[in-house]
Design an enzyme around this catalytic site. Sequence first.
Site, PDB file in Angstrom:
ATOM      1  CG  HIS A 124      -5.321  -7.757   0.755  1.00  0.00           C
ATOM      2  ND1 HIS A 124      -5.683  -7.050   1.886  1.00  0.00           N
ATOM      3  CD2 HIS A 124      -5.211  -6.847  -0.242  1.00  0.00           C
ATOM      4  CE1 HIS A 124      -5.780  -5.764   1.582  1.00  0.00           C
ATOM      5  NE2 HIS A 124      -5.502  -5.613   0.304  1.00  0.00           N
ATOM      6  CG  HIS A 156      -2.069  -1.015   1.041  1.00  0.00           C
ATOM      7  ND1 HIS A 156      -2.002  -2.289   1.542  1.00  0.00           N
ATOM      8  CD2 HIS A 156      -3.270  -0.925   0.409  1.00  0.00           C
ATOM      9  CE1 HIS A 156      -3.115  -2.938   1.246  1.00  0.00           C
ATOM     10  NE2 HIS A 156      -3.901  -2.138   0.559  1.00  0.00           N
ATOM     11  CD1 TRP A 194     -13.733  -1.382  -1.019  1.00  0.00           C
ATOM     12  CD2 TRP A 194     -12.007  -0.151  -0.295  1.00  0.00           C
ATOM     13  NE1 TRP A 194     -13.633  -1.574   0.336  1.00  0.00           N
ATOM     14  CE2 TRP A 194     -12.575  -0.838   0.810  1.00  0.00           C
ATOM     15  CE3 TRP A 194     -10.904   0.673  -0.075  1.00  0.00           C
ATOM     16  CZ2 TRP A 194     -12.076  -0.714   2.110  1.00  0.00           C
ATOM     17  CZ3 TRP A 194     -10.407   0.793   1.217  1.00  0.00           C
ATOM     18  CH2 TRP A 194     -10.981   0.111   2.290  1.00  0.00           C
ATOM     19  CB  CYS A 210     -12.233  -5.391   2.039  1.00  0.00           C
ATOM     20  SG  CYS A 210     -13.521  -4.376   1.323  1.00  0.00           S
ATOM     21  CD  GLU A 230     -12.833  -7.524   7.633  1.00  0.00           C
ATOM     22  OE1 GLU A 230     -13.794  -6.739   7.487  1.00  0.00           O
ATOM     23  OE2 GLU A 230     -11.858  -7.543   6.859  1.00  0.00           O
ATOM     24  CG  HIS A 285      -2.350  -5.588  -3.512  1.00  0.00           C
ATOM     25  ND1 HIS A 285      -2.043  -4.245  -3.634  1.00  0.00           N
ATOM     26  CD2 HIS A 285      -3.376  -5.651  -2.611  1.00  0.00           C
ATOM     27  CE1 HIS A 285      -2.832  -3.536  -2.842  1.00  0.00           C
ATOM     28  NE2 HIS A 285      -3.653  -4.360  -2.221  1.00  0.00           N
ATOM     29  CD  GLU A 311      -6.575  -0.431  -0.927  1.00  0.00           C
ATOM     30  OE1 GLU A 311      -5.712  -1.158  -1.468  1.00  0.00           O
ATOM     31  OE2 GLU A 311      -7.189  -0.748   0.113  1.00  0.00           O
ATOM     32  CE1 TYR A 336      -9.506   0.705  -5.130  1.00  0.00           C
ATOM     33  CE2 TYR A 336      -9.814  -1.602  -5.734  1.00  0.00           C
ATOM     34  CZ  TYR A 336      -9.607  -0.627  -4.762  1.00  0.00           C
ATOM     35  OH  TYR A 336      -9.494  -0.987  -3.444  1.00  0.00           O
ATOM     36  CD  GLU A 395      -7.191  -3.560  -2.859  1.00  0.00           C
ATOM     37  OE1 GLU A 395      -6.683  -3.841  -1.769  1.00  0.00           O
ATOM     38  OE2 GLU A 395      -8.425  -3.394  -3.020  1.00  0.00           O
TER      39      GLU A 395
END
Length: 244
Positions: free
Chosen positions: A78, A35, A168, A76, A96, A41, A121, A111, A123
């Site tokens: 990764h 980031h 996002w 969200c 979460e 990524h 970001e 984006y 991603e």
Amino acid sequence: MQLMTSSSTSLPVERVILVDRDDLPIGSAEKLAAHRDGALHRACSVFVFNTGAQLLLQRRATVKYHSPGLWSNSCCGHPRPGERTVQAAQRRLREEMGVVCALAASAAMLYRAPLGGGLSEHEYDHIFIGLSDATPSLNPDEVDACEWRDLGTLLPDVRDHPDRYTAWFAPALRALIESSAIDALFAPLRRTAIRRMAAQLIPPATTIITVMAARADRHQGAFHDRVQPDARRPSPAHNLIGHA
């Protein structure tokens, strides 16, 4: 609309999968470094709806290293090196929000967005939907509140107050709606109105490079491409209704 809250602490070091513009893995990096450097990524964004067609939103914990205190989609995350994207989406939803439900791929987007503090970001974001009426159990290190929102009131608020939401969220929500993935949740007239409102979501600071249909989770096992429904292929929401 029901608001739930919680309290907080710390985050482990994570590595993310670096990819090219076709989502092919080219290496890995520590998440914070990716980031800082703006390295492209792989990521995943999950949108959970209840049987009343309300979307589960979360407010990011104030201890998060970027976008603290902003509202966003259900979760969200990764994928870790070697982890399938859909498995990462399920893991992050459980970690979460304490929610476990079936997920279906709906769309993806590439984006860029500035986050402030020298972070950004960049991603290749895989967008998933799920259906659940479960009461979330919030992880205070990740989330400090959540609520179920009707799209009819949420979309105008995202349009008029983009500073309340993550960078996002608007483009991912628009990509989800335009993919037809949630069409089965709404009557035709309601669907048309929602699409019209979604078309007005143009976040000023976010650069959408491209939006594409969901596709195979390449090099990590496959999941079905169930976007762009037709008479032979129902939408993801239609397939998930029995699993809510």
